[in-house]
Design a protein around this motif. Structure first.
Motif, PDB file in Angstrom:
ATOM      1  N   ILE A 165       0.845  -1.189   0.000  1.00 22.90           N
ATOM      2  CA  ILE A 165       0.000   0.000   0.000  1.00 22.90           C
ATOM      3  C   ILE A 165       0.885   1.245   0.000  1.00 22.90           C
ATOM      4  O   ILE A 165       1.766   1.402   0.851  1.00 22.90           O
ATOM      5  CB  ILE A 165      -0.942   0.016   1.219  1.00 22.90           C
ATOM      6  CG1 ILE A 165      -1.827  -1.225   1.234  1.00 22.90           C
ATOM      7  CG2 ILE A 165      -1.785   1.282   1.233  1.00 22.90           C
ATOM      8  CD1 ILE A 165      -2.704  -1.404   0.012  1.00 22.90           C
ATOM      9  N   ILE A 166       0.641   2.114  -0.958  1.00 19.85           N
ATOM     10  CA  ILE A 166       1.379   3.368  -1.084  1.00 19.85           C
ATOM     11  C   ILE A 166       0.608   4.457  -0.341  1.00 19.85           C
ATOM     12  O   ILE A 166      -0.583   4.663  -0.587  1.00 19.85           O
ATOM     13  CB  ILE A 166       1.539   3.752  -2.564  1.00 19.85           C
ATOM     14  CG1 ILE A 166       2.229   2.636  -3.345  1.00 19.85           C
ATOM     15  CG2 ILE A 166       2.305   5.069  -2.697  1.00 19.85           C
ATOM     16  CD1 ILE A 166       2.108   2.781  -4.852  1.00 19.85           C
ATOM     17  N   LYS A 167       1.263   5.152   0.565  1.00 25.92           N
ATOM     18  CA  LYS A 167       0.642   6.235   1.327  1.00 25.92           C
ATOM     19  C   LYS A 167       1.280   7.556   0.931  1.00 25.92           C
ATOM     20  O   LYS A 167       2.503   7.708   0.986  1.00 25.92           O
ATOM     21  CB  LYS A 167       0.819   5.999   2.830  1.00 25.92           C
ATOM     22  CG  LYS A 167       0.295   7.123   3.722  1.00 25.92           C
ATOM     23  CD  LYS A 167       0.609   6.832   5.189  1.00 25.92           C
ATOM     24  CE  LYS A 167       0.228   8.000   6.085  1.00 25.92           C
ATOM     25  NZ  LYS A 167       0.572   7.746   7.506  1.00 25.92           N
ATOM     26  N   THR A 168       0.451   8.519   0.502  1.00 23.28           N
ATOM     27  CA  THR A 168       0.954   9.830   0.105  1.00 23.28           C
ATOM     28  C   THR A 168       0.006  10.924   0.596  1.00 23.28           C
ATOM     29  O   THR A 168      -1.171  10.669   0.852  1.00 23.28           O
ATOM     30  CB  THR A 168       1.091   9.949  -1.426  1.00 23.28           C
ATOM     31  OG1 THR A 168      -0.176   9.656  -2.042  1.00 23.28           O
ATOM     32  CG2 THR A 168       2.138   8.995  -1.956  1.00 23.28           C
ATOM     33  N   LYS A 169       0.530  12.129   0.703  1.00 16.84           N
ATOM     34  CA  LYS A 169      -0.307  13.287   1.000  1.00 16.84           C
ATOM     35  C   LYS A 169      -0.906  13.821  -0.305  1.00 16.84           C
ATOM     36  O   LYS A 169      -0.324  13.661  -1.371  1.00 16.84           O
ATOM     37  CB  LYS A 169       0.516  14.386   1.671  1.00 16.84           C
ATOM     38  CG  LYS A 169       1.056  14.009   3.040  1.00 16.84           C
ATOM     39  CD  LYS A 169       1.878  15.154   3.626  1.00 16.84           C
ATOM     40  CE  LYS A 169       2.448  14.790   4.995  1.00 16.84           C
ATOM     41  NZ  LYS A 169       3.268  15.890   5.565  1.00 16.84           N
ATOM     42  N   PHE A 170      -2.089  14.442  -0.195  1.00 12.70           N
ATOM     43  CA  PHE A 170      -2.660  15.099  -1.370  1.00 12.70           C
ATOM     44  C   PHE A 170      -3.308  16.405  -0.933  1.00 12.70           C
ATOM     45  O   PHE A 170      -3.589  16.627   0.249  1.00 12.70           O
ATOM     46  CB  PHE A 170      -3.686  14.199  -2.074  1.00 12.70           C
ATOM     47  CG  PHE A 170      -5.050  14.188  -1.444  1.00 12.70           C
ATOM     48  CD1 PHE A 170      -6.035  15.085  -1.835  1.00 12.70           C
ATOM     49  CD2 PHE A 170      -5.366  13.281  -0.433  1.00 12.70           C
ATOM     50  CE1 PHE A 170      -7.294  15.088  -1.250  1.00 12.70           C
ATOM     51  CE2 PHE A 170      -6.616  13.273   0.162  1.00 12.70           C
ATOM     52  CZ  PHE A 170      -7.587  14.178  -0.247  1.00 12.70           C
TER      53      PHE A 170
ATOM     54  N   ALA B 252      -8.012   0.466   0.898  1.00 13.72           N
ATOM     55  CA  ALA B 252      -6.878   0.291  -0.017  1.00 13.72           C
ATOM     56  C   ALA B 252      -6.463  -1.174  -0.075  1.00 13.72           C
ATOM     57  O   ALA B 252      -6.120  -1.691  -1.144  1.00 13.72           O
ATOM     58  CB  ALA B 252      -5.709   1.171   0.426  1.00 13.72           C
ATOM     59  N   GLU B 253      -6.509  -1.845   1.057  1.00 16.16           N
ATOM     60  CA  GLU B 253      -6.168  -3.269   1.085  1.00 16.16           C
ATOM     61  C   GLU B 253      -7.179  -4.106   0.300  1.00 16.16           C
ATOM     62  O   GLU B 253      -6.865  -5.204  -0.159  1.00 16.16           O
ATOM     63  CB  GLU B 253      -6.080  -3.748   2.533  1.00 16.16           C
ATOM     64  CG  GLU B 253      -4.869  -3.164   3.271  1.00 16.16           C
ATOM     65  CD  GLU B 253      -4.922  -3.391   4.771  1.00 16.16           C
ATOM     66  OE1 GLU B 253      -5.908  -3.996   5.251  1.00 16.16           O
ATOM     67  OE2 GLU B 253      -3.982  -2.948   5.464  1.00 16.16           O
ATOM     68  N   LEU B 254      -8.393  -3.555   0.134  1.00 21.35           N
ATOM     69  CA  LEU B 254      -9.409  -4.227  -0.677  1.00 21.35           C
ATOM     70  C   LEU B 254      -9.308  -3.854  -2.154  1.00 21.35           C
ATOM     71  O   LEU B 254     -10.124  -4.299  -2.960  1.00 21.35           O
ATOM     72  CB  LEU B 254     -10.809  -3.881  -0.152  1.00 21.35           C
ATOM     73  CG  LEU B 254     -11.162  -4.394   1.246  1.00 21.35           C
ATOM     74  CD1 LEU B 254     -12.577  -3.956   1.632  1.00 21.35           C
ATOM     75  CD2 LEU B 254     -11.028  -5.908   1.338  1.00 21.35           C
ATOM     76  N   GLY B 255      -8.311  -3.011  -2.496  1.00 23.27           N
ATOM     77  CA  GLY B 255      -8.067  -2.694  -3.893  1.00 23.27           C
ATOM     78  C   GLY B 255      -8.422  -1.292  -4.332  1.00 23.27           C
ATOM     79  O   GLY B 255      -8.298  -0.960  -5.522  1.00 23.27           O
ATOM     80  N   TYR B 256      -8.854  -0.448  -3.409  1.00 21.35           N
ATOM     81  CA  TYR B 256      -9.268   0.917  -3.755  1.00 21.35           C
ATOM     82  C   TYR B 256      -8.115   1.915  -3.653  1.00 21.35           C
ATOM     83  O   TYR B 256      -7.214   1.746  -2.820  1.00 21.35           O
ATOM     84  CB  TYR B 256     -10.370   1.395  -2.810  1.00 21.35           C
ATOM     85  CG  TYR B 256     -11.725   0.776  -3.059  1.00 21.35           C
ATOM     86  CD1 TYR B 256     -12.698   1.460  -3.775  1.00 21.35           C
ATOM     87  CD2 TYR B 256     -12.023  -0.494  -2.578  1.00 21.35           C
ATOM     88  CE1 TYR B 256     -13.939   0.893  -3.999  1.00 21.35           C
ATOM     89  CE2 TYR B 256     -13.263  -1.076  -2.804  1.00 21.35           C
ATOM     90  CZ  TYR B 256     -14.213  -0.367  -3.521  1.00 21.35           C
ATOM     91  OH  TYR B 256     -15.447  -0.938  -3.753  1.00 21.35           O
ATOM     92  N   ALA B 257      -8.178   2.949  -4.474  1.00 20.51           N
ATOM     93  CA  ALA B 257      -7.422   4.167  -4.205  1.00 20.51           C
ATOM     94  C   ALA B 257      -8.270   4.939  -3.210  1.00 20.51           C
ATOM     95  O   ALA B 257      -9.344   5.452  -3.553  1.00 20.51           O
ATOM     96  CB  ALA B 257      -7.211   4.978  -5.476  1.00 20.51           C
ATOM     97  N   ALA B 258      -7.841   4.976  -1.957  1.00 23.17           N
ATOM     98  CA  ALA B 258      -8.681   5.470  -0.861  1.00 23.17           C
ATOM     99  C   ALA B 258      -8.135   6.776  -0.303  1.00 23.17           C
ATOM    100  O   ALA B 258      -6.926   6.910  -0.081  1.00 23.17           O
ATOM    101  CB  ALA B 258      -8.781   4.420   0.244  1.00 23.17           C
ATOM    102  N   PHE B 259      -9.044   7.713  -0.046  1.00 18.10           N
ATOM    103  CA  PHE B 259      -8.670   9.057   0.377  1.00 18.10           C
ATOM    104  C   PHE B 259      -9.401   9.415   1.670  1.00 18.10           C
ATOM    105  O   PHE B 259     -10.584   9.116   1.834  1.00 18.10           O
ATOM    106  CB  PHE B 259      -9.054  10.078  -0.696  1.00 18.10           C
ATOM    107  CG  PHE B 259      -8.447   9.819  -2.035  1.00 18.10           C
ATOM    108  CD1 PHE B 259      -7.314  10.498  -2.452  1.00 18.10           C
ATOM    109  CD2 PHE B 259      -8.997   8.863  -2.896  1.00 18.10           C
ATOM    110  CE1 PHE B 259      -6.739  10.250  -3.694  1.00 18.10           C
ATOM    111  CE2 PHE B 259      -8.433   8.608  -4.138  1.00 18.10           C
ATOM    112  CZ  PHE B 259      -7.305   9.301  -4.535  1.00 18.10           C
ATOM    113  N   CYS B 260      -8.687  10.061   2.581  1.00 20.55           N
ATOM    114  CA  CYS B 260      -9.311  10.707   3.731  1.00 20.55           C
ATOM    115  C   CYS B 260      -8.718  12.108   3.827  1.00 20.55           C
ATOM    116  O   CYS B 260      -7.625  12.367   3.318  1.00 20.55           O
ATOM    117  CB  CYS B 260      -9.112   9.911   5.012  1.00 20.55           C
ATOM    118  SG  CYS B 260      -7.389   9.622   5.483  1.00 20.55           S
TER     119      CYS B 260
END
Length: 261
Positions: free
Chosen positions: A4-9, A54-62
């Motif tokens: 899982i890639i974690k980045t700021k946006f 994200a672990e389920l395959g989504y590009a996930a945002f909070c």
């Protein structure tokens, strides 16, 4: 397991900067999940849901809503300028941002929200209509308009016939717009135009948002003749904001819902 890639946006809404975190697996054409925090909270309270999605395959945002955090919020804005409707605009801006990324699938968008973030997610789904494929609501605060009409919203007390310019709600100072934007709203009329799949999870021991609001929301979605799935799940002894034990149950509900929707 895929890394899982974690980045700021960041993205813009009404000349204010929204800041948040993105979690995603490697790959292309990823479905999108956007998770919204509740009243006086921050993205830190929901980022584990984004990680899970994200672990389920989504590009996930909070993200932090503009003016929506009592402390430690990363986004712009004043709490006195925040309302449910400004948060709808913020969420729609994040949807546009996520849909514009080169590795996301804009035809497969999931909105998830907790408490006020659930109310905001439901309103946003109705506004965006068929752009939203799945909607997940944890203890959604559909009580907010009724609370405004009663003159008591959490710790804030006021005369609903003469709304003050500002009102103190515990540690958060709210503006008139927070009350005025919802005082004439019927939330169930507002949400019924959404035609996608819905999961609602609510604790039976919630003392902040009565579980009857979740039941009425589920009934509203089921009453509209759309070909979609509506799951209404309760967690026995679950309170407003789930414990770690209840969170595991709630996330299992998510996994089952997404496997068949």
């Amino acid at each position: 397991m895929n890394k899982i890639i974690k980045t700021k946006f960041s993205c813009m809404c009404d000349n204010l900067t929204i800041r948040g975190l993105e979690f995603r697996p490697q790959g292309e054409n990823l479905p999108i999940a956007i998770v919204s925090h509740g009243f006086m909270a921050t993205m830190g309270t929901v980022k584990h849901y984004a990680q899970f999605l994200a672990e389920l395959g989504y590009a996930a945002f909070c993200f932090d809503f503009n003016g929506g955090c009592v402390a430690f919020g990363k986004s712009d804005g004043k709490t006195t300028d925040m309302s449910v409707l400004t948060e709808v605009r913020d969420l729609c801006a994040v949807v546009e941002y996520a849909c514009g990324l080169p590795y996301t699938d804009s035809s497969d968008v999931l909105l998830m929200g907790c408490s006020q973030g659930g109310f905001v997610s439901a309103l946003s789904a109705a506004k965006l209509k068929d752009r939203i494929h799945n909607l997940i609501l944890f203890y959604p605060a559909f009580c907010i308009p009724d609370d405004a009409r009663s003159g008591k919203m959490m710790w804030a007390k006021f005369n609903p016939d003469h709304i003050p310019e500002t009102v103190r709600c515990g540690p958060m100072k709210l503006g008139r717009c927070y009350i005025a934007d919802v005082i004439d709203m019927n939330p169930f009329d507002e949400i019924k135009s959404y035609s996608g799949n819905v999961l609602i999870v609510h604790g039976t021991a919630d003392r902040i948002v009565d579980i009857r609001y979740a039941q009425q929301a589920a009934d509203t979605y089921k009453a509209v003749d759309f070909e979609r799935r509506v799951d209404y799940c309760t967690i026995k002894s679950g309170t407003h904001s789930f414990s770690k034990k209840h969170d595991k149950i709630a996330m299992k509900y998510i996994e089952n819902f997404l496997a068949y929707s």
